[in-house]
Scaffold this motif. Structure first.
Motif, mmCIF file in Angstrom:
data_model
loop_
_atom_site.group_PDB
_atom_site.id
_atom_site.type_symbol
_atom_site.label_atom_id
_atom_site.label_comp_id
_atom_site.label_asym_id
_atom_site.label_seq_id
_atom_site.Cartn_x
_atom_site.Cartn_y
_atom_site.Cartn_z
ATOM 1 N N ALA A 31 0.850 -1.192 0.000
ATOM 2 C CA ALA A 31 0.000 0.000 0.000
ATOM 3 C C ALA A 31 0.882 1.238 0.000
ATOM 4 O O ALA A 31 1.900 1.291 0.691
ATOM 5 C CB ALA A 31 -0.921 0.008 1.213
ATOM 6 N N GLN A 32 0.507 2.195 -0.803
ATOM 7 C CA GLN A 32 1.236 3.454 -0.918
ATOM 8 C C GLN A 32 0.193 4.565 -0.864
ATOM 9 O O GLN A 32 -0.711 4.605 -1.697
ATOM 10 C CB GLN A 32 1.989 3.494 -2.248
ATOM 11 C CG GLN A 32 3.008 4.568 -2.352
ATOM 12 C CD GLN A 32 4.355 4.155 -1.803
ATOM 13 O OE1 GLN A 32 4.564 3.010 -1.390
ATOM 14 N NE2 GLN A 32 5.280 5.068 -1.774
ATOM 15 N N PHE A 33 0.307 5.434 0.114
ATOM 16 C CA PHE A 33 -0.668 6.510 0.269
ATOM 17 C C PHE A 33 0.022 7.853 0.103
ATOM 18 O O PHE A 33 1.116 8.057 0.608
ATOM 19 C CB PHE A 33 -1.331 6.458 1.652
ATOM 20 C CG PHE A 33 -2.015 5.160 1.947
ATOM 21 C CD1 PHE A 33 -3.112 4.743 1.206
ATOM 22 C CD2 PHE A 33 -1.559 4.338 2.964
ATOM 23 C CE1 PHE A 33 -3.750 3.535 1.478
ATOM 24 C CE2 PHE A 33 -2.192 3.135 3.244
ATOM 25 C CZ PHE A 33 -3.290 2.737 2.497
ATOM 26 N N ARG A 34 -0.647 8.764 -0.585
ATOM 27 C CA ARG A 34 -0.197 10.140 -0.732
ATOM 28 C C ARG A 34 -1.243 10.998 -0.014
ATOM 29 O O ARG A 34 -2.304 11.250 -0.564
ATOM 30 C CB ARG A 34 -0.050 10.514 -2.201
ATOM 31 C CG ARG A 34 1.082 9.735 -2.889
ATOM 32 C CD ARG A 34 1.191 10.047 -4.373
ATOM 33 N NE ARG A 34 1.363 11.446 -4.688
ATOM 34 C CZ ARG A 34 2.536 12.098 -4.717
ATOM 35 N NH1 ARG A 34 3.652 11.445 -4.460
ATOM 36 N NH2 ARG A 34 2.595 13.379 -5.018
ATOM 37 N N ILE A 35 -0.910 11.421 1.196
ATOM 38 C CA ILE A 35 -1.853 12.129 2.041
ATOM 39 C C ILE A 35 -1.507 13.620 2.022
ATOM 40 O O ILE A 35 -0.412 14.007 2.415
ATOM 41 C CB ILE A 35 -1.816 11.597 3.486
ATOM 42 C CG1 ILE A 35 -1.972 10.071 3.505
ATOM 43 C CG2 ILE A 35 -2.898 12.267 4.328
ATOM 44 C CD1 ILE A 35 -1.696 9.434 4.856
ATOM 45 N N PRO A 36 -2.438 14.456 1.559
ATOM 46 C CA PRO A 36 -2.173 15.895 1.517
ATOM 47 C C PRO A 36 -1.896 16.467 2.905
ATOM 48 O O PRO A 36 -2.508 16.065 3.895
ATOM 49 C CB PRO A 36 -3.462 16.480 0.934
ATOM 50 C CG PRO A 36 -4.084 15.350 0.177
ATOM 51 C CD PRO A 36 -3.734 14.115 0.972
#
Length: 138
Positions: A31-36
């Motif tokens: 899992a790879q998340f890009r969280i602002p």
């Protein structure tokens, strides 16, 4: 690893992308998340934002352009981002970041609805903090 729930993957990478204002978090399950940064700031797990119990949350707004100026590790279980607006009291556990990353769409919708209900938008500045002791009866 401390701070992780059974079944939650362990953190594998953490990258602060200043230009795009996102925190990229990778986990052992791929899992790879890009969280602002804005989402991280408005959902800070700190008492300043969450309050000390249900119904005490403080709606954050005016955070669209907030930056993360530093990230400090907290043991093996969390990070402490330091935001450009001076906020630095939230400890973001690896579990919390995983949950935020996997629920971004719902969190954004909830946040936008709370803003609408309050009659403010993402760019409305927050009122300055009072210099009192938090008790208006004195």
């Amino acid at each position: 690893m401390a701070g992780l729930k059974p079944g939650i993957p362990t953190p594998a990478s953490l990258t602060v992308h200043g230009a795009s204002r996102v925190l990229e978090v990778g986990y052992s399950d791929g899992a790879q998340f890009r969280i602002p940064f804005e989402l991280l700031r408005v959902y800070s797990p700190s008492a300043e934002v969450q309050g000390h119990g249900p119904g005490q949350e403080v709606l954050q707004h005016g955070k669209r352009n907030v930056d993360i100026v530093a990230v400090e590790p907290v043991g093996n279980y969390a990070i402490k981002p330091i935001f450009s607006d001076g906020h630095e009291s939230g400890l973001y556990t690896w579990v919390y970041l995983y949950e935020m990353g996997s629920q971004q769409e719902a969190l954004w919708a909830q946040y936008l609805q709370r803003l609408a209900d309050a009659g403010v938008d993402r760019d409305t500045p927050m009122a300055p903090k009072s210099s009192g002791h938090g008790c208006s009866s004195h």
